[in-house]
Design a protein around this motif. Structure first.
Motif, short mmCIF file in Angstrom:
data_model
loop_
_atom_site.label_atom_id
_atom_site.label_comp_id
_atom_site.label_asym_id
_atom_site.label_seq_id
_atom_site.Cartn_x
_atom_site.Cartn_y
_atom_site.Cartn_z
N VAL A 64 -83.52 -5.35 -77.57
CA VAL A 64 -82.68 -4.58 -78.37
C VAL A 64 -81.33 -5.33 -78.33
O VAL A 64 -80.97 -6.35 -77.96
N GLN A 65 -80.77 -4.91 -79.75
CA GLN A 65 -79.58 -5.52 -80.35
C GLN A 65 -78.53 -4.92 -79.47
O GLN A 65 -78.19 -3.83 -78.96
N THR A 66 -77.16 -5.69 -79.72
CA THR A 66 -76.15 -5.30 -79.12
C THR A 66 -75.65 -3.96 -79.52
O THR A 66 -75.55 -3.74 -80.70
N GLY A 67 -75.10 -3.03 -78.58
CA GLY A 67 -74.78 -1.68 -78.89
C GLY A 67 -75.98 -0.84 -78.80
O GLY A 67 -75.65 0.43 -78.99
N GLY A 68 -76.98 -1.32 -78.69
CA GLY A 68 -78.41 -0.29 -78.40
C GLY A 68 -78.34 0.26 -77.22
O GLY A 68 -77.85 0.09 -76.17
N SER A 69 -79.51 0.96 -77.07
CA SER A 69 -79.76 1.71 -75.73
C SER A 69 -81.37 1.34 -75.20
O SER A 69 -82.36 1.25 -76.10
N LEU A 70 -81.61 1.46 -74.01
CA LEU A 70 -82.82 1.48 -73.44
C LEU A 70 -82.68 2.41 -72.04
O LEU A 70 -81.85 2.43 -71.44
N THR A 71 -83.81 2.82 -71.92
CA THR A 71 -83.98 3.73 -70.69
C THR A 71 -85.24 3.02 -69.70
O THR A 71 -86.11 2.75 -70.01
N LEU A 72 -84.92 2.60 -68.55
CA LEU A 72 -85.81 2.07 -67.72
C LEU A 72 -86.32 2.88 -66.69
O LEU A 72 -85.63 3.98 -66.07
N SER A 73 -87.55 3.06 -66.35
CA SER A 73 -88.32 3.86 -65.25
C SER A 73 -88.58 3.04 -64.13
O SER A 73 -89.16 1.84 -64.39
N CYS A 74 -88.65 3.73 -63.00
CA CYS A 74 -89.14 2.90 -61.85
C CYS A 74 -90.08 4.07 -60.99
O CYS A 74 -89.39 5.15 -60.55
N ALA A 75 -91.36 4.06 -60.96
CA ALA A 75 -92.18 4.86 -60.42
C ALA A 75 -92.57 4.29 -58.98
O ALA A 75 -93.00 3.18 -58.71
N THR A 76 -92.66 5.12 -58.07
CA THR A 76 -93.16 4.72 -56.76
C THR A 76 -94.59 5.22 -56.18
O THR A 76 -94.72 6.47 -56.51
N SER A 77 -95.29 4.54 -55.43
CA SER A 77 -96.43 5.04 -55.01
C SER A 77 -96.24 5.62 -53.75
O SER A 77 -97.23 6.09 -53.01
N ARG A 78 -95.05 5.44 -53.19
CA ARG A 78 -94.84 5.83 -51.94
C ARG A 78 -94.91 7.48 -52.15
O ARG A 78 -94.77 8.02 -52.90
N ASN A 79 -95.03 8.12 -50.85
CA ASN A 79 -95.17 9.54 -50.88
C ASN A 79 -93.65 10.20 -51.09
O ASN A 79 -92.58 9.56 -51.21
N HIS A 80 -94.00 11.41 -51.42
CA HIS A 80 -92.75 12.52 -51.89
C HIS A 80 -91.79 12.39 -50.64
O HIS A 80 -90.53 12.24 -51.12
N PHE A 81 -92.18 12.49 -49.49
CA PHE A 81 -91.11 12.58 -48.63
C PHE A 81 -90.22 11.22 -48.46
O PHE A 81 -89.17 11.26 -48.29
N GLU A 82 -91.05 9.99 -48.42
CA GLU A 82 -90.39 8.70 -48.54
C GLU A 82 -89.38 8.62 -49.47
O GLU A 82 -88.08 8.16 -49.36
N PHE A 83 -89.78 8.99 -50.72
CA PHE A 83 -88.94 8.90 -51.76
C PHE A 83 -87.55 9.98 -51.72
O PHE A 83 -86.63 9.40 -52.05
N SER A 84 -87.96 11.12 -51.24
CA SER A 84 -86.77 12.05 -51.33
C SER A 84 -85.73 11.57 -50.13
O SER A 84 -84.56 12.08 -50.27
N ILE A 85 -86.10 10.84 -49.17
CA ILE A 85 -85.00 10.51 -48.23
C ILE A 85 -84.53 9.03 -48.44
O ILE A 85 -83.74 8.36 -47.50
N SER A 86 -84.86 8.35 -49.42
CA SER A 86 -84.42 7.09 -49.74
C SER A 86 -83.29 6.84 -50.53
O SER A 86 -83.16 7.66 -51.71
N LEU A 87 -82.72 5.82 -50.25
CA LEU A 87 -81.66 5.31 -51.47
C LEU A 87 -82.44 4.67 -52.20
O LEU A 87 -83.14 3.83 -52.12
N VAL A 88 -81.98 5.02 -53.70
CA VAL A 88 -82.82 4.10 -54.76
C VAL A 88 -81.87 3.52 -55.64
O VAL A 88 -80.64 4.07 -55.89
N SER A 89 -82.17 2.07 -56.04
CA SER A 89 -81.20 1.19 -56.61
C SER A 89 -81.83 0.55 -57.79
O SER A 89 -82.96 0.32 -57.72
N TRP A 90 -80.95 0.06 -58.75
CA TRP A 90 -81.25 -0.83 -59.47
C TRP A 90 -80.56 -2.13 -59.63
O TRP A 90 -79.31 -2.02 -59.29
N TYR A 91 -81.19 -3.03 -59.51
CA TYR A 91 -80.38 -4.50 -59.58
C TYR A 91 -80.78 -5.37 -60.73
O TYR A 91 -81.98 -4.94 -61.20
N ARG A 92 -80.02 -6.20 -61.01
CA ARG A 92 -80.50 -7.20 -61.88
C ARG A 92 -80.44 -8.60 -61.49
O ARG A 92 -79.45 -8.82 -60.81
#
Length: 118
Positions: free
Chosen positions: A11-39
């Motif tokens: 993408v060019q400077t000033g542009g936009s992107l949306t990242l997605s992260c899907a998990t195969s963990r079950n709904h309960f585990e996802f719902s009680i977890s801290l979710v983070s993005w690192y780089r």
């Protein structure tokens, strides 16, 4: 694969992107977890970009405040990172993380590359 990150690209400077992260963990585990993005840039340590608690409380690194937004969809088990006004310094591989210290799990996605060109 526990976590699958997607949405990176060029993408060019000033542009936009949306990242997605899907998990195969079950709904309960996802719902009680801290979710983070690192780089990570080659030769540098991985750094926290943003995280969001199971109560939808978001926390951002200073260098992305006002430009990035993290959100989670607890129905779809997906976490998003909306990135706006991108800068060349945002070029990195972005990783998602699902963690619950009390339960003892800490999962990482494979990373998605974001390249911002000037």
């Amino acid at each position: 694969v526990q976590l699958q990150a997607s949405g990176g690209g060029l993408v060019q400077t000033g542009g936009s992107l949306t990242l997605s992260c899907a998990t195969s963990r079950n709904h309960f585990e996802f719902s009680i977890s801290l979710v983070s993005w690192y780089r990570q840039v080659p030769g540098k340590q991985r750094e926290l970009v943003a995280d969001i608690t199971n109560y939808n409380r978001a926390n951002y690194a200073d260098f992305v405040k006002g430009r990035f937004t993290i959100s989670r969809d607890s129905i779809k088990n997906v976490v998003y990172l909306q990135m706006r006004n991108l800068e060349a310094e945002d070029t990195a591989v972005y990783y998602c993380n699902l963690r619950n210290d009390g339960a003892g799990w800490d999962y990482w996605g494979q990373g998605t590359l974001v390249t911002v060109s000037s």
